[in-house]
Design a protein around this motif. Structure first.
Motif, PDB file in Angstrom:
ATOM      1  N   ILE A 175       0.835  -1.200   0.000  1.00 22.66           N
ATOM      2  CA  ILE A 175       0.000   0.000   0.000  1.00 22.66           C
ATOM      3  C   ILE A 175       0.870   1.249   0.000  1.00 22.66           C
ATOM      4  O   ILE A 175       2.022   1.229   0.421  1.00 22.66           O
ATOM      5  N   ILE A 176       0.306   2.338  -0.481  1.00 24.02           N
ATOM      6  CA  ILE A 176       1.075   3.574  -0.630  1.00 24.02           C
ATOM      7  C   ILE A 176       1.569   4.098   0.711  1.00 24.02           C
ATOM      8  O   ILE A 176       2.630   4.739   0.794  1.00 24.02           O
ATOM      9  N   HIS A 212       2.456   1.931  -8.967  1.00 23.71           N
ATOM     10  CA  HIS A 212       1.418   2.429  -8.066  1.00 23.71           C
ATOM     11  C   HIS A 212       0.700   3.671  -8.576  1.00 23.71           C
ATOM     12  O   HIS A 212      -0.232   4.150  -7.934  1.00 23.71           O
ATOM     13  N   PHE A 213       1.126   4.189  -9.721  1.00 22.29           N
ATOM     14  CA  PHE A 213       0.631   5.494 -10.150  1.00 22.29           C
ATOM     15  C   PHE A 213       0.035   5.442 -11.548  1.00 22.29           C
ATOM     16  O   PHE A 213       0.488   4.702 -12.414  1.00 22.29           O
ATOM     17  N   ARG A 214      -0.986   6.254 -11.737  1.00 27.93           N
ATOM     18  CA  ARG A 214      -1.628   6.400 -13.038  1.00 27.93           C
ATOM     19  C   ARG A 214      -0.799   7.356 -13.895  1.00 27.93           C
ATOM     20  O   ARG A 214       0.106   8.031 -13.383  1.00 27.93           O
ATOM     21  N   PRO A 215      -1.100   7.454 -15.179  1.00 26.11           N
ATOM     22  CA  PRO A 215      -0.325   8.350 -16.041  1.00 26.11           C
ATOM     23  C   PRO A 215      -0.306   9.806 -15.579  1.00 26.11           C
ATOM     24  O   PRO A 215       0.630  10.544 -15.898  1.00 26.11           O
ATOM     25  N   ASP A 216      -1.336  10.228 -14.814  1.00 30.41           N
ATOM     26  CA  ASP A 216      -1.377  11.623 -14.340  1.00 30.41           C
ATOM     27  C   ASP A 216      -0.696  11.795 -12.982  1.00 30.41           C
ATOM     28  O   ASP A 216      -0.787  12.858 -12.370  1.00 30.41           O
ATOM     29  N   TYR A 217      -0.037  10.730 -12.491  1.00 33.57           N
ATOM     30  CA  TYR A 217       0.724  10.743 -11.237  1.00 33.57           C
ATOM     31  C   TYR A 217      -0.144  10.722  -9.989  1.00 33.57           C
ATOM     32  O   TYR A 217       0.335  10.987  -8.888  1.00 33.57           O
ATOM     33  N   HIS A 221      -4.289   3.143  -3.941  1.00 34.58           N
ATOM     34  CA  HIS A 221      -4.025   2.823  -2.533  1.00 34.58           C
ATOM     35  C   HIS A 221      -3.163   1.568  -2.426  1.00 34.58           C
ATOM     36  O   HIS A 221      -2.165   1.554  -1.703  1.00 34.58           O
ATOM     37  N   ALA A 222      -3.530   0.524  -3.123  1.00 33.35           N
ATOM     38  CA  ALA A 222      -2.841  -0.755  -2.974  1.00 33.35           C
ATOM     39  C   ALA A 222      -2.578  -1.395  -4.328  1.00 33.35           C
ATOM     40  O   ALA A 222      -3.368  -1.263  -5.265  1.00 33.35           O
ATOM     41  N   ILE A 233      -0.636  -7.741 -10.445  1.00 38.71           N
ATOM     42  CA  ILE A 233      -1.927  -8.391 -10.679  1.00 38.71           C
ATOM     43  C   ILE A 233      -3.029  -7.351 -10.825  1.00 38.71           C
ATOM     44  O   ILE A 233      -3.819  -7.391 -11.767  1.00 38.71           O
ATOM     45  N   LYS A 234      -3.084  -6.400  -9.893  1.00 38.00           N
ATOM     46  CA  LYS A 234      -4.119  -5.363  -9.957  1.00 38.00           C
ATOM     47  C   LYS A 234      -3.758  -4.204  -9.045  1.00 38.00           C
ATOM     48  O   LYS A 234      -2.899  -4.323  -8.164  1.00 38.00           O
ATOM     49  N   ALA A 235      -4.436  -3.080  -9.273  1.00 41.95           N
ATOM     50  CA  ALA A 235      -4.290  -1.905  -8.413  1.00 41.95           C
ATOM     51  C   ALA A 235      -5.678  -1.454  -7.981  1.00 41.95           C
ATOM     52  O   ALA A 235      -6.596  -1.380  -8.811  1.00 41.95           O
ATOM     53  N   VAL A 236      -5.824  -1.140  -6.694  1.00 40.36           N
ATOM     54  CA  VAL A 236      -7.134  -0.768  -6.151  1.00 40.36           C
ATOM     55  C   VAL A 236      -6.978   0.407  -5.186  1.00 40.36           C
ATOM     56  O   VAL A 236      -5.881   0.733  -4.744  1.00 40.36           O
TER      57      VAL A 236
END
Length: 407
Positions: A175-176, A212-217, A221-222, A233-236
Protein backbone atom coordinates in the motif's frame (compact mmCIF):
# COMPACT_ATOMS: atom_id res chain seq x y z
CA UNK A 1 -27.52 38.26 -9.12
CA UNK A 2 -29.27 38.18 -5.75
CA UNK A 3 -27.88 40.13 -2.79
CA UNK A 4 -27.35 36.85 -0.93
CA UNK A 5 -25.33 35.33 -3.78
CA UNK A 6 -23.28 38.51 -4.10
CA UNK A 7 -22.50 38.54 -0.39
CA UNK A 8 -21.61 34.84 -0.48
CA UNK A 9 -19.17 35.29 -3.35
CA UNK A 10 -17.66 38.32 -1.63
CA UNK A 11 -17.11 36.27 1.52
CA UNK A 12 -15.43 33.49 -0.47
CA UNK A 13 -13.13 35.96 -2.23
CA UNK A 14 -12.28 37.61 1.09
CA UNK A 15 -11.46 34.22 2.62
CA UNK A 16 -9.18 33.34 -0.30
CA UNK A 17 -7.46 36.71 0.01
CA UNK A 18 -6.93 36.26 3.74
CA UNK A 19 -5.52 32.75 3.36
CA UNK A 20 -3.26 33.90 0.55
CA UNK A 21 -1.81 36.77 2.56
CA UNK A 22 -1.86 35.55 6.17
CA UNK A 23 1.21 34.13 7.86
CA UNK A 24 0.58 31.59 10.56
CA UNK A 25 1.88 32.54 13.99
CA UNK A 26 3.93 29.41 14.61
CA UNK A 27 4.81 30.29 18.21
CA UNK A 28 1.14 30.73 19.07
CA UNK A 29 0.13 27.56 17.22
CA UNK A 30 2.85 25.44 18.86
CA UNK A 31 1.85 26.78 22.27
CA UNK A 32 -1.76 25.87 21.48
CA UNK A 33 -0.67 22.30 20.63
CA UNK A 34 1.20 22.07 23.93
CA UNK A 35 -1.89 23.17 25.87
CA UNK A 36 -4.04 20.60 24.07
CA UNK A 37 -1.47 17.83 24.55
CA UNK A 38 -1.34 18.61 28.26
CA UNK A 39 -5.13 18.33 28.46
CA UNK A 40 -4.93 14.90 26.83
CA UNK A 41 -2.14 13.80 29.17
CA UNK A 42 -4.30 14.66 32.17
CA UNK A 43 -7.27 12.68 30.82
CA UNK A 44 -5.50 9.43 29.85
CA UNK A 45 -6.44 6.34 31.88
CA UNK A 46 -3.81 5.25 34.41
CA UNK A 47 -4.21 1.55 33.59
CA UNK A 48 -5.07 -0.50 30.52
CA UNK A 49 -5.31 0.68 26.92
CA UNK A 50 -4.03 4.25 26.99
CA UNK A 51 -2.78 5.50 23.60
CA UNK A 52 -5.07 8.13 22.00
CA UNK A 53 -6.26 7.46 18.45
CA UNK A 54 -9.40 9.48 17.63
CA UNK A 55 -12.28 11.55 18.92
CA UNK A 56 -15.55 11.06 17.09
CA UNK A 57 -17.35 14.04 15.63
CA UNK A 58 -19.18 15.98 18.35
CA UNK A 59 -17.54 14.01 21.18
CA UNK A 60 -14.95 15.12 23.73
CA UNK A 61 -13.28 11.89 24.81
CA UNK A 62 -10.47 10.04 23.06
CA UNK A 63 -10.83 6.47 21.89
CA UNK A 64 -7.73 4.56 22.98
CA UNK A 65 -5.64 1.82 21.40
CA UNK A 66 -2.85 -0.57 22.38
CA UNK A 67 0.72 -0.63 21.13
CA UNK A 68 0.00 -2.99 18.21
CA UNK A 69 -2.33 -0.53 16.47
CA UNK A 70 -0.72 1.15 13.45
CA UNK A 71 -1.39 4.56 15.00
CA UNK A 72 0.40 3.83 18.29
CA UNK A 73 3.53 5.85 17.45
CA UNK A 74 1.82 9.15 16.75
CA UNK A 75 0.98 10.05 20.35
CA UNK A 76 4.52 9.59 21.72
CA UNK A 77 5.75 11.40 18.60
CA UNK A 78 3.47 14.33 19.40
CA UNK A 79 4.86 14.44 22.92
CA UNK A 80 8.41 14.54 21.59
CA UNK A 81 7.43 17.41 19.31
CA UNK A 82 5.73 19.20 22.21
CA UNK A 83 8.97 18.82 24.16
CA UNK A 84 10.97 20.14 21.20
CA UNK A 85 8.65 23.12 20.86
CA UNK A 86 8.45 24.05 24.54
CA UNK A 87 11.43 22.39 26.30
CA UNK A 88 9.01 21.45 29.09
CA UNK A 89 10.27 18.41 30.98
CA UNK A 90 6.78 16.97 31.50
CA UNK A 91 6.50 16.31 27.77
CA UNK A 92 9.91 14.62 27.63
CA UNK A 93 8.99 12.38 30.56
CA UNK A 94 5.64 11.44 29.03
CA UNK A 95 7.18 10.94 25.57
CA UNK A 96 9.67 8.48 27.01
CA UNK A 97 6.93 6.61 28.87
CA UNK A 98 4.64 6.22 25.89
CA UNK A 99 7.50 5.41 23.52
CA UNK A 100 8.64 2.58 25.79
CA UNK A 101 5.17 1.02 25.62
CA UNK A 102 5.97 0.22 21.97
CA UNK A 103 9.23 -1.62 22.75
CA UNK A 104 7.77 -5.13 22.16
CA UNK A 105 7.22 -4.25 18.49
CA UNK A 106 10.98 -4.39 17.91
CA UNK A 107 11.18 -7.86 19.45
CA UNK A 108 8.38 -9.76 17.74
CA UNK A 109 7.72 -11.07 14.26
CA UNK A 110 6.40 -8.41 11.90
CA UNK A 111 2.62 -8.52 11.54
CA UNK A 112 2.39 -5.54 9.18
CA UNK A 113 4.50 -2.80 7.58
CA UNK A 114 3.66 0.01 9.99
CA UNK A 115 6.80 -0.24 12.12
CA UNK A 116 8.03 3.05 10.73
CA UNK A 117 4.89 4.85 11.82
CA UNK A 118 5.09 3.15 15.19
CA UNK A 119 8.79 3.07 16.07
CA UNK A 120 10.38 5.90 14.08
CA UNK A 121 7.74 8.45 15.05
CA UNK A 122 8.26 7.56 18.72
CA UNK A 123 11.79 6.30 19.36
CA UNK A 124 13.08 8.01 16.21
CA UNK A 125 12.06 11.44 17.43
CA UNK A 126 13.25 10.54 20.89
CA UNK A 127 16.70 9.62 19.63
CA UNK A 128 16.85 12.73 17.45
CA UNK A 129 16.29 14.93 20.50
CA UNK A 130 18.15 13.00 23.22
CA UNK A 131 20.65 10.64 21.53
CA UNK A 132 19.61 7.97 24.04
CA UNK A 133 21.52 4.81 22.93
CA UNK A 134 18.67 2.60 24.13
CA UNK A 135 16.35 4.24 21.65
CA UNK A 136 18.81 3.64 18.82
CA UNK A 137 18.98 -0.06 19.65
CA UNK A 138 15.20 -0.36 19.38
CA UNK A 139 15.07 1.51 16.06
CA UNK A 140 17.75 -0.72 14.53
CA UNK A 141 15.95 -3.86 15.71
CA UNK A 142 12.66 -2.60 14.28
CA UNK A 143 14.29 -1.82 10.94
CA UNK A 144 15.61 -5.38 10.72
CA UNK A 145 12.13 -6.66 11.56
CA UNK A 146 10.54 -4.51 8.85
CA UNK A 147 13.10 -5.83 6.34
CA UNK A 148 11.81 -9.38 6.85
CA UNK A 149 8.70 -8.36 4.91
CA UNK A 150 10.72 -7.51 1.79
CA UNK A 151 10.15 -9.81 -1.19
CA UNK A 152 13.09 -9.54 -3.63
CA UNK A 153 11.05 -11.17 -6.40
CA UNK A 154 8.58 -8.28 -6.21
CA UNK A 155 10.91 -5.53 -5.06
CA UNK A 156 8.67 -4.16 -2.31
CA UNK A 157 7.86 -4.70 1.35
CA UNK A 158 4.73 -6.74 2.05
CA UNK A 159 2.19 -4.53 3.76
CA UNK A 160 -0.19 -7.07 5.27
CA UNK A 161 1.22 -10.57 5.87
CA UNK A 162 -2.26 -11.93 6.47
CA UNK A 163 -5.63 -12.17 4.67
CA UNK A 164 -7.12 -8.75 3.92
CA UNK A 165 -10.28 -8.29 1.79
CA UNK A 166 -9.61 -7.76 -1.93
CA UNK A 167 -5.85 -8.38 -1.56
CA UNK A 168 -5.75 -11.85 -3.21
CA UNK A 169 -4.01 -13.48 -0.24
CA UNK A 170 -1.51 -15.17 -0.21
CA UNK A 171 -0.24 -12.96 -3.01
CA UNK A 172 2.00 -9.96 -2.21
CA UNK A 173 0.29 -6.65 -1.39
CA UNK A 174 1.81 -3.20 -1.00
CA UNK A 175 0.00 0.00 0.00
CA UNK A 176 1.08 3.57 -0.63
CA UNK A 177 1.27 4.23 3.13
CA UNK A 178 4.38 2.04 3.16
CA UNK A 179 6.37 4.88 1.58
CA UNK A 180 6.48 6.54 5.01
CA UNK A 181 8.10 3.52 6.63
CA UNK A 182 11.13 3.72 4.34
CA UNK A 183 12.58 6.59 6.35
CA UNK A 184 13.38 4.23 9.21
CA UNK A 185 15.24 1.90 6.84
CA UNK A 186 17.27 4.76 5.38
CA UNK A 187 18.12 6.00 8.87
CA UNK A 188 19.08 2.57 10.16
CA UNK A 189 21.36 1.90 7.18
CA UNK A 190 23.32 5.06 8.05
CA UNK A 191 23.38 4.55 11.82
CA UNK A 192 24.82 1.10 12.33
CA UNK A 193 22.43 -1.06 10.34
CA UNK A 194 23.09 -3.06 7.18
CA UNK A 195 23.46 -1.38 3.78
CA UNK A 196 20.83 -3.88 2.66
CA UNK A 197 18.23 -1.74 4.48
CA UNK A 198 19.09 1.19 2.18
CA UNK A 199 18.84 -1.05 -0.88
CA UNK A 200 15.44 -2.36 0.23
CA UNK A 201 14.13 1.17 0.66
CA UNK A 202 15.34 2.22 -2.79
CA UNK A 203 13.93 -0.91 -4.42
CA UNK A 204 10.58 -0.40 -2.73
CA UNK A 205 10.39 3.25 -3.80
CA UNK A 206 11.32 2.55 -7.43
CA UNK A 207 9.00 -0.45 -7.77
CA UNK A 208 6.16 1.56 -6.24
CA UNK A 209 6.93 4.46 -8.56
CA UNK A 210 6.58 2.11 -11.54
CA UNK A 211 3.39 0.32 -10.52
CA UNK A 212 1.42 2.43 -8.07
CA UNK A 213 0.63 5.49 -10.15
CA UNK A 214 -1.63 6.40 -13.04
CA UNK A 215 -0.32 8.35 -16.04
CA UNK A 216 -1.38 11.62 -14.34
CA UNK A 217 0.72 10.74 -11.24
CA UNK A 218 -2.22 10.11 -8.95
CA UNK A 219 -1.77 7.13 -6.66
CA UNK A 220 -3.66 3.93 -6.13
CA UNK A 221 -4.03 2.82 -2.53
CA UNK A 222 -2.84 -0.76 -2.97
CA UNK A 223 -1.13 -2.91 -5.59
CA UNK A 224 -1.24 -6.70 -5.56
CA UNK A 225 1.70 -8.58 -7.06
CA UNK A 226 2.30 -12.25 -7.84
CA UNK A 227 4.59 -13.21 -4.98
CA UNK A 228 6.57 -15.65 -7.14
CA UNK A 229 7.05 -13.67 -10.34
CA UNK A 230 6.67 -10.07 -9.16
CA UNK A 231 4.09 -9.42 -11.88
CA UNK A 232 1.48 -6.77 -11.09
CA UNK A 233 -1.93 -8.39 -10.68
CA UNK A 234 -4.12 -5.36 -9.96
CA UNK A 235 -4.29 -1.91 -8.41
CA UNK A 236 -7.13 -0.77 -6.15
CA UNK A 237 -8.10 2.17 -3.93
CA UNK A 238 -10.29 0.62 -1.27
CA UNK A 239 -9.94 3.53 1.17
CA UNK A 240 -10.80 6.06 -1.52
CA UNK A 241 -13.99 6.75 -3.45
CA UNK A 242 -13.12 4.46 -6.37
CA UNK A 243 -10.17 2.56 -7.80
CA UNK A 244 -9.54 5.38 -10.29
CA UNK A 245 -9.98 8.28 -7.84
CA UNK A 246 -7.36 10.34 -6.00
CA UNK A 247 -7.69 9.50 -2.33
CA UNK A 248 -6.28 12.55 -0.55
CA UNK A 249 -4.31 10.88 2.21
CA UNK A 250 -2.87 8.28 -0.14
CA UNK A 251 -1.52 11.06 -2.35
CA UNK A 252 -0.14 12.80 0.73
CA UNK A 253 1.83 9.67 1.68
CA UNK A 254 3.35 9.68 -1.81
CA UNK A 255 4.33 13.36 -1.56
CA UNK A 256 5.92 12.90 1.84
CA UNK A 257 7.55 9.56 1.01
CA UNK A 258 9.24 10.57 -2.22
CA UNK A 259 10.47 13.80 -0.67
CA UNK A 260 12.19 11.67 2.00
CA UNK A 261 13.59 9.36 -0.71
CA UNK A 262 15.24 12.28 -2.46
CA UNK A 263 16.62 13.65 0.82
CA UNK A 264 18.18 10.29 1.66
CA UNK A 265 19.49 9.28 -1.78
CA UNK A 266 19.95 12.56 -3.67
CA UNK A 267 18.74 10.65 -6.74
CA UNK A 268 17.11 13.27 -9.01
CA UNK A 269 14.61 10.65 -10.17
CA UNK A 270 12.98 10.86 -6.74
CA UNK A 271 12.97 14.66 -6.71
CA UNK A 272 11.30 14.77 -10.11
CA UNK A 273 8.70 12.27 -8.97
CA UNK A 274 8.07 14.05 -5.68
CA UNK A 275 7.33 17.23 -7.60
CA UNK A 276 5.03 15.44 -10.06
CA UNK A 277 2.90 13.80 -7.35
CA UNK A 278 2.83 17.13 -5.50
CA UNK A 279 1.80 19.24 -8.47
CA UNK A 280 -1.22 17.08 -9.33
CA UNK A 281 -2.36 17.30 -5.70
CA UNK A 282 -2.02 21.10 -5.55
CA UNK A 283 -3.87 21.60 -8.82
CA UNK A 284 -7.42 20.92 -7.64
CA UNK A 285 -7.50 21.86 -3.96
CA UNK A 286 -10.43 23.86 -2.53
CA UNK A 287 -9.92 27.52 -1.63
CA UNK A 288 -8.64 26.85 1.90
CA UNK A 289 -6.19 24.17 0.64
CA UNK A 290 -7.60 21.48 2.95
CA UNK A 291 -8.68 18.66 0.63
CA UNK A 292 -11.89 16.73 0.52
CA UNK A 293 -11.22 13.15 1.63
CA UNK A 294 -11.16 12.11 -2.04
CA UNK A 295 -10.65 14.56 -4.89
CA UNK A 296 -13.18 12.72 -7.08
CA UNK A 297 -16.06 12.23 -4.67
CA UNK A 298 -19.16 13.39 -6.60
CA UNK A 299 -20.64 14.67 -3.33
CA UNK A 300 -18.17 17.59 -3.32
CA UNK A 301 -18.68 20.28 -1.94
CA UNK A 302 -20.76 18.33 0.59
CA UNK A 303 -18.13 15.62 1.10
CA UNK A 304 -16.03 15.50 4.29
CA UNK A 305 -12.60 17.12 4.40
CA UNK A 306 -9.36 15.49 5.48
CA UNK A 307 -7.25 17.76 7.64
CA UNK A 308 -4.80 14.90 8.15
CA UNK A 309 -3.83 14.95 4.47
CA UNK A 310 -3.35 18.72 4.68
CA UNK A 311 -1.01 18.29 7.65
CA UNK A 312 1.04 15.58 5.94
CA UNK A 313 1.37 17.63 2.76
CA UNK A 314 2.16 20.89 4.57
CA UNK A 315 5.04 19.21 6.39
CA UNK A 316 6.30 17.54 3.21
CA UNK A 317 6.09 20.77 1.20
CA UNK A 318 8.21 22.62 3.72
CA UNK A 319 10.94 20.04 3.26
CA UNK A 320 10.47 19.88 -0.50
CA UNK A 321 10.79 23.67 -0.71
CA UNK A 322 14.32 23.33 0.70
CA UNK A 323 15.25 20.52 -1.70
CA UNK A 324 13.75 21.59 -5.02
CA UNK A 325 16.22 22.80 -7.62
CA UNK A 326 13.54 24.90 -9.28
CA UNK A 327 13.37 28.22 -7.43
CA UNK A 328 9.85 28.97 -8.66
CA UNK A 329 8.57 25.60 -7.47
CA UNK A 330 10.42 25.93 -4.16
CA UNK A 331 8.79 29.29 -3.54
CA UNK A 332 5.36 27.91 -4.45
CA UNK A 333 5.75 24.90 -2.16
CA UNK A 334 6.74 27.08 0.80
CA UNK A 335 3.85 29.48 0.18
CA UNK A 336 1.29 26.69 -0.19
CA UNK A 337 2.51 25.02 3.00
CA UNK A 338 2.14 28.28 4.92
CA UNK A 339 -1.36 28.76 3.55
CA UNK A 340 -2.31 25.21 4.54
CA UNK A 341 -1.06 25.81 8.06
CA UNK A 342 -2.92 29.12 8.20
CA UNK A 343 -6.15 27.27 7.40
CA UNK A 344 -5.45 24.46 9.84
CA UNK A 345 -4.67 27.01 12.56
CA UNK A 346 -8.01 28.77 12.11
CA UNK A 347 -11.16 28.34 14.17
CA UNK A 348 -12.55 26.26 11.31
CA UNK A 349 -10.05 23.44 11.87
CA UNK A 350 -8.52 23.74 15.33
CA UNK A 351 -10.36 21.76 18.01
CA UNK A 352 -9.86 24.40 20.72
CA UNK A 353 -12.56 23.95 23.37
CA UNK A 354 -14.44 21.26 21.45
CA UNK A 355 -12.02 18.55 22.55
CA UNK A 356 -8.34 18.12 23.50
CA UNK A 357 -7.08 17.13 20.04
CA UNK A 358 -5.32 19.73 17.91
CA UNK A 359 -7.53 19.49 14.82
CA UNK A 360 -11.06 18.69 13.65
CA UNK A 361 -12.28 17.42 10.27
CA UNK A 362 -10.11 14.45 9.40
CA UNK A 363 -11.36 11.36 7.60
CA UNK A 364 -9.94 7.91 8.22
CA UNK A 365 -11.74 5.22 6.20
CA UNK A 366 -14.93 6.61 4.71
CA UNK A 367 -15.92 3.55 2.63
CA UNK A 368 -15.73 1.53 5.84
CA UNK A 369 -17.75 4.15 7.74
CA UNK A 370 -14.98 4.79 10.28
CA UNK A 371 -13.38 7.99 11.59
CA UNK A 372 -15.38 10.30 9.34
CA UNK A 373 -15.04 14.04 10.08
CA UNK A 374 -13.22 13.20 13.29
CA UNK A 375 -10.19 14.30 15.24
CA UNK A 376 -7.46 11.75 14.43
CA UNK A 377 -4.08 11.42 16.09
CA UNK A 378 -1.98 11.38 12.91
CA UNK A 379 -3.50 14.69 11.79
CA UNK A 380 -2.22 16.23 15.01
CA UNK A 381 1.21 14.63 14.57
CA UNK A 382 1.86 16.04 11.11
CA UNK A 383 0.33 19.39 12.04
CA UNK A 384 2.75 19.98 14.91
CA UNK A 385 5.64 18.60 12.84
CA UNK A 386 4.83 21.09 10.09
CA UNK A 387 4.56 23.95 12.58
CA UNK A 388 7.99 23.16 14.02
CA UNK A 389 9.50 22.95 10.55
CA UNK A 390 7.98 26.27 9.54
CA UNK A 391 9.14 27.99 12.73
CA UNK A 392 12.69 26.80 12.05
CA UNK A 393 12.56 28.13 8.50
CA UNK A 394 11.14 31.43 9.72
CA UNK A 395 14.07 31.65 12.15
CA UNK A 396 16.63 30.81 9.49
CA UNK A 397 17.31 27.32 10.88
CA UNK A 398 17.41 24.02 8.98
CA UNK A 399 14.27 21.94 9.38
CA UNK A 400 16.57 19.10 10.49
CA UNK A 401 17.88 21.10 13.45
CA UNK A 402 16.81 20.09 16.95
CA UNK A 403 16.71 23.77 17.91
CA UNK A 404 14.04 26.26 16.87
CA UNK A 405 16.52 29.14 16.70
CA UNK A 406 20.16 29.96 16.09
CA UNK A 407 20.58 31.08 19.70
Amino acid sequence: MTIFRSLFLTAILLFIFCIGNAQVNTSKAIAYCAVQADKTLKSIPVNGINIPRNIAQGKKKWNYIGYKDWCSGFWPGILWYAYEGTQEQKFKTAADKFSRELTPLSMMKAFDHDLGFQIFNSFGNGYRLTKNPGYKKIILAAADTLATLFNPKVGTILSWPRPVPNMEWPQHNTIIDNMINLEMLFWASKNGGSKRLYDIAVSHAKTTMKNHFRPDYTSYHAVVYDKQTGKKIKAVTHQGYADNSMWARGQSWAIYGYTVCYRETKDPVFLDFAEKVTDVYLKDLPADLVPYWDFNDPAIPNAPRDASAAGVVASALLELSTLSRNKTKAKTYRKKAEQMLTSLSSAQYQSREKNSAFLLHSTGHKPNGSEIDASIIYADYYYIEALLRLKKLQNGVSIYSTSLSTN
